[in-house]
Scaffold this active site. Structure first.
Site, mmCIF file in Angstrom:
data_model
loop_
_atom_site.group_PDB
_atom_site.id
_atom_site.type_symbol
_atom_site.label_atom_id
_atom_site.label_comp_id
_atom_site.label_asym_id
_atom_site.label_seq_id
_atom_site.Cartn_x
_atom_site.Cartn_y
_atom_site.Cartn_z
ATOM 1 N N GLY A 232 0.840 -1.267 -0.082
ATOM 2 C CA GLY A 232 0.238 0.011 -0.051
ATOM 3 C C GLY A 232 0.732 1.324 -0.110
ATOM 4 N N GLY A 460 1.356 -5.917 4.665
ATOM 5 C CA GLY A 460 2.674 -6.360 4.377
ATOM 6 C C GLY A 460 3.545 -6.563 5.552
ATOM 7 N N ARG A 621 10.393 -0.842 21.826
ATOM 8 C CA ARG A 621 10.256 -2.234 21.802
ATOM 9 C C ARG A 621 9.960 -2.888 20.525
ATOM 10 N NH1 ARG A 621 5.957 -5.728 25.307
ATOM 11 N NH2 ARG A 621 7.162 -7.747 25.446
ATOM 12 N N ILE A 622 10.930 -3.774 20.238
ATOM 13 C CA ILE A 622 10.506 -4.576 18.842
ATOM 14 C C ILE A 622 10.018 -5.879 19.156
ATOM 15 C CG2 ILE A 622 11.933 -5.489 16.973
ATOM 16 C CD1 ILE A 622 12.071 -2.412 16.950
ATOM 17 N N PRO A 625 11.638 -9.037 15.653
ATOM 18 C CA PRO A 625 12.779 -8.700 14.922
ATOM 19 C C PRO A 625 12.772 -9.110 13.472
ATOM 20 C CG PRO A 625 13.103 -9.789 17.007
ATOM 21 C CD PRO A 625 11.709 -9.866 16.815
ATOM 22 N N LYS A 626 12.223 -10.262 12.803
ATOM 23 C CA LYS A 626 12.265 -10.705 11.487
ATOM 24 C C LYS A 626 11.356 -9.744 10.741
ATOM 25 C CE LYS A 626 12.437 -14.851 9.336
ATOM 26 N NZ LYS A 626 12.203 -16.618 9.252
ATOM 27 N N LYS A 694 7.079 2.117 19.226
ATOM 28 C CA LYS A 694 6.934 3.265 18.799
ATOM 29 C C LYS A 694 6.325 3.328 17.379
ATOM 30 C CE LYS A 694 10.743 6.128 21.145
ATOM 31 N NZ LYS A 694 10.041 7.157 21.312
ATOM 32 N N GLU A 698 7.252 3.848 8.972
ATOM 33 C CA GLU A 698 7.599 5.073 8.273
ATOM 34 C C GLU A 698 9.161 5.420 8.519
ATOM 35 O OE1 GLU A 698 5.026 6.152 6.765
ATOM 36 O OE2 GLU A 698 3.360 4.848 7.823
#
Length: 731
Positions: A232, A460, A621-622, A625-626, A694, A698
């Protein structure tokens, strides 16, 4: 309640919907099998401005299989009632088939409906439209702008006059189109006065609201379904005219209608990043401390809607300076309306500000990173609020070390490998941490599996997977026993799938719903005299692998299945929600990055080749990770396209887009992509949302283009202030 063990969140898991996609089982908008569906093809306006004086549909209507040809002379007048809360700028619209006015080249002027796609396409080619053509205004530099949007603190003009060092720079950025792999498509079906659409959209609730407004329906009379979106980048954030056309055609023909835009039509009315002319005047002392900035920028919008984006924020808060003035003018043109494109506003501002910072560093003989360090603010100077987190200094440190910044020769055109000039550049990036109210519903069934629903979207980035990770940990289940469902307006409402807000907003709602269900189960267990957990304080119970147990004694516990079966429960269910705190914000919320790029430029031909890109991110915080790497590398590729390739070309004589195809509109291909690497600083932002995230989608694109432009200068000694950077500009 005790903190839940985190087995899924933070793990580098593959996409839960990956197998569906690679085996072709994932259904995109045009692929749904709707019984009795016929086909529609739009006829596009052949002029850029004027009026329709006649339309001849006889040849089209005579073709075998053609059912109807709809245009402004025979289309019903639609109510277009107020659509407060929908995804339409300032409540305005292009009202398709409602008058004879042409506002841009390619505007829908008719639609042909037929039993087969081929018949519809042929019928569309036979529709003859006569026009009273006028000269369109499509050149940003030659049109009259609107009154500016202004921001001001201090007296920037006075401070600039007394600054020891002054720069006066003008930058230009090209219009960019989103170009996702999946074209826009809609299938519309009426059942009496109720409308169902299968649509490519990044916001099912927004499309539902818009269609209800256009057709004068109650909101619950419209259902929007969009389980998979093939890319998109912002183009599907609003309900475009073709969606209305499909629904109108279905109502008029009394058949379900499928409408798929061609690749060319994707350039004619589904949004784009507007082009800008952006003048920046910058002042500093001789040590590089910024004293003043004056921003004057003009941007494209359409003549019938006013589109703006967050292009001013970075100039207000990224660097410390007492005096700033900004004047942001939209320029109405005979073009379709722009729309948010990955990194909206911030992407453009980043190119200008970070290129100018590099110019200032070179003028002063200061390392570009050191210059940025000297101008780090202690608070958000646009509002006086403390930053929730701000770790740009650490991004610089980690990035410089990993990239080998110390090996960069600051003297332009000083590093060479044969015919290739080698350059290295860097830039900072910032994007606001958006959060909006969202809801989700979680249900734990008696067999120990769970289903979570939210009207979110996955274009995606991996919404199915990341939300499943959050739900699995909150419920204490394995990933394979949790199903996350999205893309249906019947599910609890969520905000647009854009602005990097999905994880913070929908993820927090998912967390809330699943926490509530887990607590219901725990309370049921500790109050059940037959449970091994009877009488245990609820705060001492955790759930792992579908088994409730005392947190320090895993032998004392039982499974969800046993608990629910014994209590004759078919399921436990709860609604969850998230909303940012009401009232004034107490912090300023942003994510940050430092991007480093290395390029090689052919000294004779001016060709730019990427060699490597590194991004370091302060993004909280992630969760996955992939998936984060997928986002980051994709953002870098997008940034390379913006910097070196992407440029929508308009013929100002008639408003026609010259390169409305993927042969002439250039995007990066595999051969253009070098070594890419992403690093994420460990941490979280609990001030922003319960998950501590967060938003990343973008942020990872912002800063790439200026880092490349700065690397090109380091390689060649040529400052290019217009995107994309072409070989011609370097010769």
């Amino acid at each position: 309640m005790s903190p839940q063990p985190q087995a899924a969140v933070g793990a580098p898991l593959s996409r839960v919907d990956g197998r569906l996609k690679v085996t072709g089982q994932a259904l995109y908008a045009a692929e749904h099998d709707v019984d009795g569906a016929v086909h529609a093809v739009i006829v596009d306006a052949g002029i850029g401005r004027g009026r329709i004086t006649g339309i001849d549909t006889r040849a089209a209507e005579a073709q075998q299989g053609v059912l109807n040809v709809i245009h402004h002379l025979n289309a019903p007048k639609l109510p277009y009632r107020d659509n407060s809360g929908s995804n339409n700028p300032e409540g305005q619209r292009l009202r398709v088939f409602q008058d004879d006015r042409i506002r841009f080249h390619g505007q829908p002027v008719a639609v042909v409906v037929a039993t087969t796609l081929e018949a519809a396409q042929h019928g569309a080619s036979l529709v003859k439209v006569r026009y009273d053509a006028e000269q369109p205004s499509t050149d940003l530099t030659k049109a009259e702008p609107d009154e500016p949007i202004r921001y001001e603190r201090g007296d920037a003009e006075a401070a600039l006059r007394t600054a020891a060092v002054r720069l006066d720079l003008t930058y230009r950025t090209a219009r960019n189109h989103h170009n996702p792999m999946e074209p826009h498509a809609t299938i519309a079906r009426w059942d009496g006065d109720r409308l169902t659409v299968w649509d490519k959209t990044q916001w099912v609730v927004g499309t539902q609201t818009e269609l209800a407004a256009v057709f004068g329906l109650e909101l619950d009379a419209v259902r929007v379904i969009s389980p998979f979106v093939g890319g998109g980048f912002g183009t599907a954030l609003r309900c475009w005219p073709h969606v209305v056309v499909a629904a109108l055609a279905a109502r008029e023909t009394k058949r379900p209608v499928k409408l798929v835009l061609s690749r060319k039509q994707m350039y004619l009315g589904t949004g784009y990043r507007p082009s800008y002319e952006y003048r920046l005047r910058l002042g500093s002392d001789r040590r590089g401390r910024l004293t003043a900035a004056v921003h004057d920028l003009d941007a494209e919008t359409s003549s019938y809607e006013k589109f703006t984006e967050s292009v001013l924020a970075a100039g207000q808060m990224l660097y410390s300076m007492p005096d700033v003035i900004q004047r942001y003018r939209t320029v109405p043109l005979d073009l379709p309306t722009p729309l948010y494109m990955r990194g909206p506003g911030f992407q453009t501002a980043s190119f200008v500000i970070e290129s100018a910072m590099d110019e200032l560093a070179h003028r002063l003989g200061v390392d570009p990173i050191e210059l940025r360090r000297r101008n780090e603010p202690n608070e958000d100077e646009s509002n006086g609020l403390p930053f929730s987190t701000r770790r740009l200094r650490e991004c610089y440190t980690v990035g410089a070390r990993e990239f080998g910044w110390h090996r960069r020769n600051p003297e332009p055109r000083s590093t060479r490998e044969g015919d290739w000039l080698i350059g290295r550049g860097m830039a900072a990036g910032v994007y606001d941490t958006a959060r909006m109210p969202a809801q989700a519903r979680a249900r734990l069934d008696a067999d120990g599996t769970a289903v979570v629903d939210a009207a979110a979207t996955d274009m995606g980035p991996g919404t199915y997977t990341s939300q499943t990770q959050v739900a699995a940990d909150a419920l204490g289940l394995t990933m394979r026993t949790v199903t996350f469902r999205l893309g249906d307006s019947l599910f609890p409402p969520t905000p647009p799938h854009g602005g990097s807000m999905t994880m913070a907003s929908v993820g927090s709602a998912t967390l809330d719903a699943c926490n509530k269900v887990r607590r219901q189960a725990i309370e049921l267990a500790v109050q059940d005299r037959e449970s091994p957990l009877y009488g245990v304080p609820t705060d001492d119970v955790v759930v792992r692998g579908g088994r409730l147990h005392v947190k320090n004694n895993s032998t004392r516990g039982e499974t969800y299945e046993r608990l629910l079966a014994r209590n004759d429960r078919t399921h436990l269910e709860a609604d969850g929600s998230f909303a940012p705190p009401s009232g004034p914000e107490r912090h300023s919320f942003y994510g940050y990055n430092a991007t480093f790029a290395e390029v090689a430029v052919d000294a004779t031909l001016g060709l730019v080749r990427m060699r490597r890109v590194l991004g370091v991110y302060d993004a909280g915080r992630i969760i996955s990770p992939k998936l984060a790497d997928s986002q980051a590398l994709g953002g870098m590729v997008g940034g390379i396209g913006t910097a070196l390739l992407e440029h929508t070309v308009t013929d100002h004589r008639d408003g026609r887009i010259v390169n409305a195809n993927l042969a002439d509109y250039l995007v990066p291909v595999s051969a253009d992509i070098p070594d890419l690497k992403a690093i994420y600083l460990e941490g979280e932002d609990r001030e922003a949302d319960p998950l501590g995230v967060k938003g990343l989608g973008e942020l990872v694109m912002i800063g790439v283009a200026p880092a490349i432009a700065n690397a090109v200068f380091n390689a060649t000694g040529r400052r290019i202030r217009e995107l994309p950077i072409t070989a011609e500009a370097l010769l």
